[in-house]
Write a protein that holds these residues in place. Sequence first.
Motif, PDB file in Angstrom:
ATOM      1  N   GLY A 157      10.972  63.318   3.059  1.00  0.00           N
ATOM      2  CA  GLY A 157       9.542  63.566   2.910  1.00  0.00           C
ATOM      3  C   GLY A 157       8.736  62.287   2.717  1.00  0.00           C
ATOM      4  O   GLY A 157       7.683  62.101   3.339  1.00  0.00           O
ATOM      5  N   HIS A 158       9.234  61.385   1.869  1.00  0.00           N
ATOM      6  CA  HIS A 158       8.444  60.182   1.568  1.00  0.00           C
ATOM      7  C   HIS A 158       8.281  59.290   2.801  1.00  0.00           C
ATOM      8  O   HIS A 158       7.190  58.783   3.063  1.00  0.00           O
ATOM      9  CB  HIS A 158       9.092  59.401   0.423  1.00  0.00           C
ATOM     10  CG  HIS A 158       8.844  60.035  -0.914  1.00  0.00           C
ATOM     11  ND1 HIS A 158       7.766  59.717  -1.708  1.00  0.00           N
ATOM     12  CD2 HIS A 158       9.532  60.992  -1.586  1.00  0.00           C
ATOM     13  CE1 HIS A 158       7.799  60.452  -2.819  1.00  0.00           C
ATOM     14  NE2 HIS A 158       8.860  61.231  -2.765  1.00  0.00           N
TER      15      HIS A 158
ATOM     16  N   GLU B 228      16.061  57.461  10.764  1.00  0.00           N
ATOM     17  CA  GLU B 228      16.822  58.363   9.891  1.00  0.00           C
ATOM     18  C   GLU B 228      18.273  58.386  10.366  1.00  0.00           C
ATOM     19  O   GLU B 228      18.540  58.661  11.530  1.00  0.00           O
ATOM     20  CB  GLU B 228      16.202  59.769   9.934  1.00  0.00           C
ATOM     21  CG  GLU B 228      17.064  60.867   9.351  1.00  0.00           C
ATOM     22  CD  GLU B 228      17.563  60.597   7.926  1.00  0.00           C
ATOM     23  OE1 GLU B 228      16.740  60.253   7.063  1.00  0.00           O
ATOM     24  OE2 GLU B 228      18.789  60.719   7.703  1.00  0.00           O
ATOM     25  N   ARG B 229      19.187  58.123   9.442  1.00  0.00           N
ATOM     26  CA  ARG B 229      20.595  58.035   9.885  1.00  0.00           C
ATOM     27  C   ARG B 229      21.195  59.403  10.199  1.00  0.00           C
ATOM     28  O   ARG B 229      22.159  59.502  10.935  1.00  0.00           O
ATOM     29  CB  ARG B 229      21.444  57.315   8.848  1.00  0.00           C
ATOM     30  CG  ARG B 229      21.637  58.087   7.586  1.00  0.00           C
ATOM     31  CD  ARG B 229      22.562  57.365   6.659  1.00  0.00           C
ATOM     32  NE  ARG B 229      22.682  58.121   5.419  1.00  0.00           N
ATOM     33  CZ  ARG B 229      23.447  57.764   4.419  1.00  0.00           C
ATOM     34  NH1 ARG B 229      24.139  56.654   4.490  1.00  0.00           N
ATOM     35  NH2 ARG B 229      23.500  58.492   3.335  1.00  0.00           N
TER      36      ARG B 229
ATOM     37  N   ASN C  23      17.585  64.537   0.181  1.00  0.00           N
ATOM     38  CA  ASN C  23      17.144  65.328  -0.982  1.00  0.00           C
ATOM     39  C   ASN C  23      15.970  66.240  -0.648  1.00  0.00           C
ATOM     40  O   ASN C  23      15.801  67.280  -1.290  1.00  0.00           O
ATOM     41  CB  ASN C  23      16.727  64.391  -2.119  1.00  0.00           C
ATOM     42  CG  ASN C  23      17.915  63.628  -2.666  1.00  0.00           C
ATOM     43  OD1 ASN C  23      19.042  64.059  -2.520  1.00  0.00           O
ATOM     44  ND2 ASN C  23      17.651  62.497  -3.276  1.00  0.00           N
ATOM     45  N   THR C  24      15.177  65.847   0.347  1.00  0.00           N
ATOM     46  CA  THR C  24      14.004  66.670   0.662  1.00  0.00           C
ATOM     47  C   THR C  24      14.430  68.086   1.041  1.00  0.00           C
ATOM     48  O   THR C  24      13.783  69.056   0.657  1.00  0.00           O
ATOM     49  CB  THR C  24      13.180  66.004   1.784  1.00  0.00           C
ATOM     50  OG1 THR C  24      12.752  64.722   1.299  1.00  0.00           O
ATOM     51  CG2 THR C  24      11.967  66.832   2.163  1.00  0.00           C
TER      52      THR C  24
ATOM     53  N   ASN D 236      16.240  70.147  -2.381  1.00  0.00           N
ATOM     54  CA  ASN D 236      15.678  70.275  -3.734  1.00  0.00           C
ATOM     55  C   ASN D 236      15.212  71.693  -4.019  1.00  0.00           C
ATOM     56  O   ASN D 236      15.189  72.557  -3.141  1.00  0.00           O
ATOM     57  CB  ASN D 236      14.576  69.227  -3.949  1.00  0.00           C
ATOM     58  CG  ASN D 236      13.298  69.592  -3.280  1.00  0.00           C
ATOM     59  OD1 ASN D 236      12.517  70.362  -3.807  1.00  0.00           O
ATOM     60  ND2 ASN D 236      13.086  69.068  -2.088  1.00  0.00           N
ATOM     61  N   THR D 237      14.815  71.911  -5.263  1.00  0.00           N
ATOM     62  CA  THR D 237      14.448  73.262  -5.697  1.00  0.00           C
ATOM     63  C   THR D 237      12.939  73.507  -5.589  1.00  0.00           C
ATOM     64  O   THR D 237      12.430  74.460  -6.163  1.00  0.00           O
ATOM     65  CB  THR D 237      14.951  73.505  -7.132  1.00  0.00           C
ATOM     66  OG1 THR D 237      14.648  72.354  -7.916  1.00  0.00           O
ATOM     67  CG2 THR D 237      16.440  73.741  -7.162  1.00  0.00           C
TER      68      THR D 237
ATOM     69  N   ILE E 209      10.000  72.460  -6.650  1.00  0.00           N
ATOM     70  CA  ILE E 209       8.958  72.638  -7.677  1.00  0.00           C
ATOM     71  C   ILE E 209       7.924  71.518  -7.593  1.00  0.00           C
ATOM     72  O   ILE E 209       8.276  70.340  -7.465  1.00  0.00           O
ATOM     73  CB  ILE E 209       9.606  72.692  -9.066  1.00  0.00           C
ATOM     74  CG1 ILE E 209      10.435  73.966  -9.144  1.00  0.00           C
ATOM     75  CG2 ILE E 209       8.560  72.662 -10.168  1.00  0.00           C
ATOM     76  CD1 ILE E 209      11.351  74.034 -10.302  1.00  0.00           C
TER      77      ILE E 209
ATOM     78  N   VAL F  52      20.380  52.296   9.505  1.00  0.00           N
ATOM     79  CA  VAL F  52      20.055  50.879   9.269  1.00  0.00           C
ATOM     80  C   VAL F  52      21.248  50.241   8.573  1.00  0.00           C
ATOM     81  O   VAL F  52      21.698  50.722   7.524  1.00  0.00           O
ATOM     82  CB  VAL F  52      18.771  50.755   8.422  1.00  0.00           C
ATOM     83  CG1 VAL F  52      18.548  49.308   8.013  1.00  0.00           C
ATOM     84  CG2 VAL F  52      17.585  51.285   9.218  1.00  0.00           C
TER      85      VAL F  52
ATOM     86  N   THR G  62      14.987  62.862 -10.089  1.00  0.00           N
ATOM     87  CA  THR G  62      15.135  64.311  -9.977  1.00  0.00           C
ATOM     88  C   THR G  62      13.825  65.000  -9.610  1.00  0.00           C
ATOM     89  O   THR G  62      13.795  66.219  -9.465  1.00  0.00           O
ATOM     90  CB  THR G  62      15.619  64.900 -11.303  1.00  0.00           C
ATOM     91  OG1 THR G  62      14.646  64.583 -12.307  1.00  0.00           O
ATOM     92  CG2 THR G  62      16.956  64.316 -11.721  1.00  0.00           C
ATOM     93  N   GLY G  63      12.726  64.225  -9.487  1.00  0.00           N
ATOM     94  CA  GLY G  63      11.431  64.899  -9.346  1.00  0.00           C
ATOM     95  C   GLY G  63      10.526  64.379  -8.259  1.00  0.00           C
ATOM     96  O   GLY G  63       9.305  64.407  -8.404  1.00  0.00           O
ATOM     97  N   GLY G  64      11.084  63.934  -7.140  1.00  0.00           N
ATOM     98  CA  GLY G  64      10.236  63.306  -6.132  1.00  0.00           C
ATOM     99  C   GLY G  64       9.720  64.209  -5.042  1.00  0.00           C
ATOM    100  O   GLY G  64       8.962  63.762  -4.185  1.00  0.00           O
ATOM    101  N   PHE G  65      10.113  65.501  -5.060  1.00  0.00           N
ATOM    102  CA  PHE G  65       9.539  66.382  -4.035  1.00  0.00           C
ATOM    103  C   PHE G  65       8.040  66.516  -4.279  1.00  0.00           C
ATOM    104  O   PHE G  65       7.233  66.423  -3.371  1.00  0.00           O
ATOM    105  CB  PHE G  65      10.226  67.754  -4.072  1.00  0.00           C
ATOM    106  CG  PHE G  65       9.647  68.731  -3.093  1.00  0.00           C
ATOM    107  CD1 PHE G  65       9.775  68.529  -1.736  1.00  0.00           C
ATOM    108  CD2 PHE G  65       8.952  69.850  -3.530  1.00  0.00           C
ATOM    109  CE1 PHE G  65       9.216  69.423  -0.820  1.00  0.00           C
ATOM    110  CE2 PHE G  65       8.393  70.744  -2.632  1.00  0.00           C
ATOM    111  CZ  PHE G  65       8.524  70.525  -1.272  1.00  0.00           C
ATOM    112  N   LYS G  66       7.691  66.710  -5.533  1.00  0.00           N
ATOM    113  CA  LYS G  66       6.273  66.849  -5.868  1.00  0.00           C
ATOM    114  C   LYS G  66       5.491  65.565  -5.562  1.00  0.00           C
ATOM    115  O   LYS G  66       4.289  65.599  -5.386  1.00  0.00           O
ATOM    116  CB  LYS G  66       6.129  67.201  -7.349  1.00  0.00           C
ATOM    117  CG  LYS G  66       6.487  66.047  -8.265  1.00  0.00           C
ATOM    118  CD  LYS G  66       6.267  66.396  -9.712  1.00  0.00           C
ATOM    119  CE  LYS G  66       7.474  67.029 -10.316  1.00  0.00           C
ATOM    120  NZ  LYS G  66       8.576  66.073 -10.536  1.00  0.00           N
TER     121      LYS G  66
END
Length: 415
Positions: A41-42, A63-64, A71-72, A75-76, A78, A207, A365-369
């Motif tokens: 996502g980032h 993207e490999r 993780n995108t 994740n759960t 939230i 990369v 643990t919280g980078g989706f948001k």
Amino acid sequence: MKYSAWSLLRGALAGHRNWTPAWAPCEPKSRYDAVIVGGGGHGLAAAYYLAKNHNVTNVAVLERGWIGGGNTGRNTTIVRSNYLYPESARLYDFSLQLYEGLARDINYNIMLSQRGLVLLAHSRHDLDAMARWANAMQMNGIEAEILSRDQVAALAPALDMSPTARLPIVGGFRQRRGGTARHDAVAWGYARAASRLGVDIVQNCEVRGFVIEAGRAVGLETSLGTIRTDRIGLAAAGHSSVLAKLAGFSLPVTSYALQALVSEPIKPLLDTVILSPGTGAYVSQSDKGEMVIGAMLDLFPSYAQRGSFAVEQAIIAGTLALFPAFSRLRMLRQWAGIVDVVHDSSPIIGPTPVPGIFINCGWGTGGFKGIPVGGWTLAHALATGQNHALAEPFALERFVSGRLIDEAAASGIAH
Ligand SMILES: Cc1cc2nc3c(=O)[nH]c(=O)nc-3n(C[C@H](O)[C@H](O)[C@H](O)COP(=O)(O)OP(=O)(O)OC[C@H]3O[C@@H](n4cnc5c(N)ncnc54)[C@H](O)[C@@H]3O)c2cc1C
């Protein structure tokens, strides 16, 4: 193709044979104005905002594996902005505001569901800490409310509120604008929107090194050949320190597995997100009806995307103590992702010791948001060479100055 009710109707009339690929498949060119490593996502959001906000469109995302496969897509889902320090509150609330307008902005339904997020207080101490936390949020201009025990019971009737409950619930704390969004849709939506603006989305391209000339990064060595560029953005989450090492610097990041699991789908039972910081367990119900259960970290460094049985067992025990009725649920899947944890539990955004390389990592643990704001600020750094004002407190330099933003100690929640 613009997605709309009209295009759906046209598709139906054409037997759905008229849909074009959401993003254009492509081989990498030998030179770009900017290259982003990591199609999570980032990275994808950074590419989109580079093109949209800064008109830099000669950009590739490398993207490999497949996009959103890190993780995108694990994740759960939230989203929230209930942080304690003003720097974090500004960063995460801007992200939530971007999420609130994202479906319209990128013409892709990200299924944002602001069903509210409730943290459970299991003791007077929990409640005192939550009162301090809610006050800090309100002072930062973000809504927050303390809940009585009865209000918690009304919001989630399946919780065990009996006098013999193993984990007594004395109250809670809610952010109404918190909730969930569809993780794959966020990755796919940003990829599609970036591709429409001319960005190359290159999958299966790993990369493996950097071309450094006169101390400056001027390109990348990849599994599909050498690519020259003056500006590189790293957005590789749990593998950020591996890439940093290839470029010749180190990061204060430790990689851990974080796991989650989902049950078979059941009828609607829970229409908010419940977190129990005391047990590390948190639960929401997906739109398909599955109970999505998240865990705390597997606290030993690892690159194995599995997770240990002990943590899984502890999280199931904690969830069952909260929701005894779940004891008869059958679990469908368990998985883990490799998250990049920084000692102060805050992300790292901005320049690195190698000129030409900028980084976005440490979301742990919280980078989706944080995806919209992480992309927005990395794009700003790549386009201007300067850190965005929102990202400035989160620069790598804070580990030299000591101005840490210790959200682990402050808000103390995992996700
Ligand atoms: C089980 C679990 C639950 C979570 N729950 C939540 C939650 O509820 N809310 C929340 O806000 N956050 C949550 N998170 C955290 C969140 O998922 C991450 O912080 C976020 O997705 C990070 O996004 P990203 O784009 O930085 O990383 P990723 O999505 O991991 O993308 C990084 C990409 O870089 C690629 N890559 C790595 N090395 C290379 C290389 N050498 N060359 C090319 N590509 C490379 C990887 O393949 C990967 O696709 C959770 C994480 C996990 C694992």
